[in-house]
Design a protein around this motif. Structure first.
Motif, short mmCIF file in Angstrom:
data_model
loop_
_atom_site.label_atom_id
_atom_site.label_comp_id
_atom_site.label_asym_id
_atom_site.label_seq_id
_atom_site.Cartn_x
_atom_site.Cartn_y
_atom_site.Cartn_z
N VAL A 41 0.84 -1.20 0.00
CA VAL A 41 0.00 0.00 0.00
C VAL A 41 0.87 1.26 0.00
CG1 VAL A 41 -1.63 1.35 1.38
CG2 VAL A 41 -1.99 -1.10 1.08
N VAL A 42 1.93 1.25 0.80
CA VAL A 42 2.84 2.39 0.86
C VAL A 42 3.39 2.73 -0.52
CG1 VAL A 42 5.15 3.09 1.63
CG2 VAL A 42 3.50 2.24 3.29
N LEU A 43 3.82 1.72 -1.27
CA LEU A 43 4.36 1.98 -2.60
C LEU A 43 3.30 2.59 -3.51
CD1 LEU A 43 6.63 -1.12 -3.33
CD2 LEU A 43 7.30 1.17 -2.60
N GLU A 44 2.07 2.12 -3.39
CA GLU A 44 1.01 2.69 -4.22
C GLU A 44 0.74 4.14 -3.83
OE1 GLU A 44 -2.82 0.70 -5.94
OE2 GLU A 44 -3.27 1.34 -3.89
N LEU A 45 0.70 4.43 -2.54
CA LEU A 45 0.44 5.80 -2.09
C LEU A 45 1.58 6.74 -2.45
CD1 LEU A 45 -1.15 5.12 1.42
CD2 LEU A 45 -2.33 5.77 -0.70
N LEU A 46 2.79 6.20 -2.58
CA LEU A 46 3.94 7.02 -2.98
C LEU A 46 4.00 7.24 -4.49
CD1 LEU A 46 6.80 5.64 -0.67
CD2 LEU A 46 5.62 7.84 -0.47
N GLY A 47 3.07 6.65 -5.22
CA GLY A 47 3.04 6.83 -6.66
C GLY A 47 3.76 5.75 -7.44
N ASP A 48 3.88 4.56 -6.84
CA ASP A 48 4.54 3.42 -7.50
C ASP A 48 5.93 3.76 -8.01
OD1 ASP A 48 2.53 1.48 -7.14
OD2 ASP A 48 1.36 2.34 -8.78
N PRO A 49 6.83 4.21 -7.12
CA PRO A 49 8.19 4.53 -7.57
C PRO A 49 8.98 3.27 -7.90
CG PRO A 49 8.08 4.62 -5.19
CD PRO A 49 6.68 4.39 -5.66
N GLU A 50 10.03 3.44 -8.65
CA GLU A 50 10.99 2.37 -8.90
C GLU A 50 11.86 2.25 -7.65
OE1 GLU A 50 14.81 2.29 -11.73
OE2 GLU A 50 12.91 2.38 -12.83
N VAL A 51 11.92 1.05 -7.05
CA VAL A 51 12.56 0.90 -5.75
C VAL A 51 13.96 0.32 -5.91
CG1 VAL A 51 12.36 -0.06 -3.41
CG2 VAL A 51 10.29 0.48 -4.73
N HIS A 52 14.93 0.98 -5.28
CA HIS A 52 16.30 0.49 -5.22
C HIS A 52 16.70 0.42 -3.75
CE1 HIS A 52 17.26 0.99 -9.58
NE2 HIS A 52 16.24 1.82 -9.48
N ALA A 53 17.66 -0.44 -3.44
CA ALA A 53 18.07 -0.59 -2.04
C ALA A 53 19.55 -0.91 -1.96
CB ALA A 53 17.27 -1.70 -1.36
N ALA A 54 20.18 -0.41 -0.92
CA ALA A 54 21.56 -0.76 -0.62
C ALA A 54 21.59 -2.17 -0.03
CB ALA A 54 22.15 0.24 0.37
N PRO A 55 22.70 -2.90 -0.15
CA PRO A 55 22.80 -4.25 0.44
C PRO A 55 22.52 -4.21 1.94
CG PRO A 55 24.62 -3.86 -1.07
CD PRO A 55 23.93 -2.54 -0.90
N PRO A 56 21.64 -5.07 2.44
CA PRO A 56 21.26 -5.03 3.85
C PRO A 56 22.28 -5.73 4.75
CG PRO A 56 20.07 -6.78 2.76
CD PRO A 56 20.86 -6.07 1.68
N PRO A 57 22.47 -5.22 5.99
CA PRO A 57 23.28 -5.94 6.97
C PRO A 57 22.44 -7.05 7.59
CG PRO A 57 22.45 -3.91 7.93
CD PRO A 57 21.98 -3.93 6.50
N LEU A 58 23.03 -8.22 7.80
CA LEU A 58 22.25 -9.37 8.24
C LEU A 58 22.32 -9.63 9.73
CD1 LEU A 58 22.92 -11.88 5.32
CD2 LEU A 58 21.18 -10.10 5.53
N GLY A 59 23.36 -9.13 10.41
CA GLY A 59 23.48 -9.37 11.84
C GLY A 59 24.18 -10.68 12.15
N SER A 60 24.17 -11.04 13.42
CA SER A 60 24.82 -12.28 13.87
C SER A 60 24.25 -12.69 15.22
CB SER A 60 26.34 -12.05 13.99
OG SER A 60 26.61 -11.06 14.97
N GLY A 61 24.63 -13.90 15.66
CA GLY A 61 24.15 -14.41 16.94
C GLY A 61 23.11 -15.49 16.75
N SER A 62 22.17 -15.58 17.66
CA SER A 62 21.09 -16.57 17.56
C SER A 62 19.80 -15.96 18.07
CB SER A 62 21.43 -17.82 18.38
OG SER A 62 21.59 -17.49 19.76
N ILE A 63 18.68 -16.58 17.70
CA ILE A 63 17.37 -16.05 18.06
C ILE A 63 16.42 -17.21 18.30
CG2 ILE A 63 16.61 -15.90 15.65
CD1 ILE A 63 15.10 -13.35 16.40
N ARG A 64 15.47 -17.01 19.19
CA ARG A 64 14.46 -18.02 19.49
C ARG A 64 13.22 -17.76 18.65
NH1 ARG A 64 14.54 -23.05 21.94
NH2 ARG A 64 12.44 -23.56 22.65
N VAL A 65 12.82 -18.74 17.84
CA VAL A 65 11.64 -18.63 17.00
C VAL A 65 10.76 -19.86 17.23
CG1 VAL A 65 12.81 -17.24 15.26
CG2 VAL A 65 12.80 -19.72 15.04
N ALA A 66 9.66 -19.94 16.45
CA ALA A 66 8.72 -21.05 16.65
C ALA A 66 9.37 -22.41 16.44
CB ALA A 66 7.53 -20.89 15.70
N HIS A 67 10.40 -22.47 15.58
CA HIS A 67 11.07 -23.75 15.31
C HIS A 67 12.17 -24.04 16.32
CE1 HIS A 67 9.01 -24.38 11.51
NE2 HIS A 67 9.28 -23.13 11.17
#
Length: 390
Positions: free
Chosen positions: A138-164
């Protein structure tokens, strides 16, 4: 005029940070909520506030549930029905949201070794995640459907508790989603969530952004406060003017199995799709094999067309391209009279002064053949006529 949205996951990216960045760019939370009200999910609302991370102020967003959700685990088919039946969502919003959920489902299926129909979304199937993902579309539509580009994301490290159970960071689904795109293995904690990874993979081109004019900047603030970086997603919204190209590019490919006939055909095809120039250079390739470097100079807006032409028409398995800069003379045409007829002459000018002049070859050849005189004689006569005219 092309609209550009450039995302910088400074502190990573999650679904709520994407929505928050959109609101910080000026979108009304009520407009996002109104578009999402057609989703048949338990009561929820958007809680929007201001927050600061490392002296950077931005928008923080929480999806607050009115009641405790009884069935947070949903199959992909259930989520697809929810989205498709939402009357308040446009077809484009539904298409984007479903593509994000499908990407997550395929990643989870790959990690767990099952089919996508057997996947039950846990955290991502909860109401807040459904709102985040559909809200991003919805945000992209309200912004006028721009062409989206992104810088490479940082992934982090360590461990996390999830459903699995306990999982390494990045969790397997996040890493699977971001295969084949640039990422950064840095930071402590979960910086990029599966939802954030899916939004980038499906909705954005990850890598270098195009040159564009920044008009607005927004910051989506995450919940955690990291010591080594501000936990924000920066979003820059702007435009690329229609009169301005993305610069010039050289597109090239090495060919070691192309016949002379094919090489000639390729040069003609590249020029036919409006490459500014195309040429072939003899080269020596690996294993000391003689080959050819096929190159084209192209304006940025036509780069992808030229790349597609090379991949379709040539025998190459890959194409390279890089930006180049060029300083060009102004150009005009004048017509001069020779003893055998009129010839067009292309002139190169700088600050009004003529620095170069070239009689049009086809005009000269036509007149030379008709009069039975040497071609070089017609060319010389055209240059003399130009000199006398000046």
């Amino acid at each position: 005029m092309r609209r550009i949205l450039y995302l910088e996951p400074v502190g990573g990216i999650a679904g709520d940070m994407f929505l928050a960045a959109g609101i910080d760019l000026g979108l009304k939370p009520a407009a996002i909520e109104a578009a999402l009200r057609g989703l048949s999910v338990p009561g929820w609302k958007l809680a929007v506030s201001r927050a600061v991370r490392h002296a950077i102020s931005g928008t923080h967003l929480d999806v607050v549930l009115d009641t405790r959700e009884a069935h947070p685990h949903r199959a992909y088919a259930d989520i697809r029905r929810l989205i498709e039946s939402a009357s308040t969502l446009s077809p484009r919003v539904k298409e984007r949201a479903l593509a994000v959920f499908r990407a997550i489902g395929e990643a989870e299926a790959k990690v767990h070794g099952v089919s996508i129909d057997d996947i039950h979304f846990h955290e991502v199937g909860a109401v807040d995640s459904i709102v985040d993902i559909c809200g991003a579309a919805v945000v992209l539509e309200l912004l006028g459907d721009p062409e989206v580009h992104a810088a490479p994301p940082p992934l982090g490290s360590g461990s996390i508790r999830v459903a699995h159970g306990t999982m390494p960071i990045p969790v397997p689904a996040t890493l699977e989603l971001l295969r084949d795109v640039p990422v950064r293995f840095e930071g402590v904690g979960e910086l990029t969530t599966p939802t954030g990874a899916a939004l980038l993979k499906v909705l954005a081109h990850i890598g270098h952004p195009p040159d564009f004019i920044v008009e607005k900047v927004g910051y989506g603030v995450g919940t955690k406060d990291f010591k080594d970086r501000p936990n924000v997603l920066r979003a820059s919204l702007g435009r690329m003017e229609a009169t301005r190209s993305e610069g010039l590019w050289v597109v090239e490919a090495n060919l070691d199995d192309a016949t002379p006939q094919l090489l000639g055909h390729l040069v003609e095809r590249l020029l036919a799709v409006d490459a500014l120039d195309a040429w072939v250079t003899p080269v020596v390739m690996k294993k000391s094999r003689p080959g050819h470097l096929l190159s084209a100079l192209v304006e940025g807006g036509l780069r992808d067309t030229v790349v597609d032409t090379l991949l379709r028409e040539s025998t190459t398995l890959g194409v390279r391209y890089h930006r180049v800069e060029r300083q060009a003379l102004e150009r005009d045409w004048v017509e001069v009279e020779t003893p055998w007829g009129k010839v067009r002459v292309k002139r190169g000018l700088r600050d009004g002064a003529v620095l170069n002049a070239h009689p049009e070859f086809e005009d000269c050849r036509r007149l030379a053949e008709a009069a039975g005189v040497p071609l070089k004689q017609v060319v010389a006569a055209a240059l003399v006529a130009l000199s006398q005219r000046s």
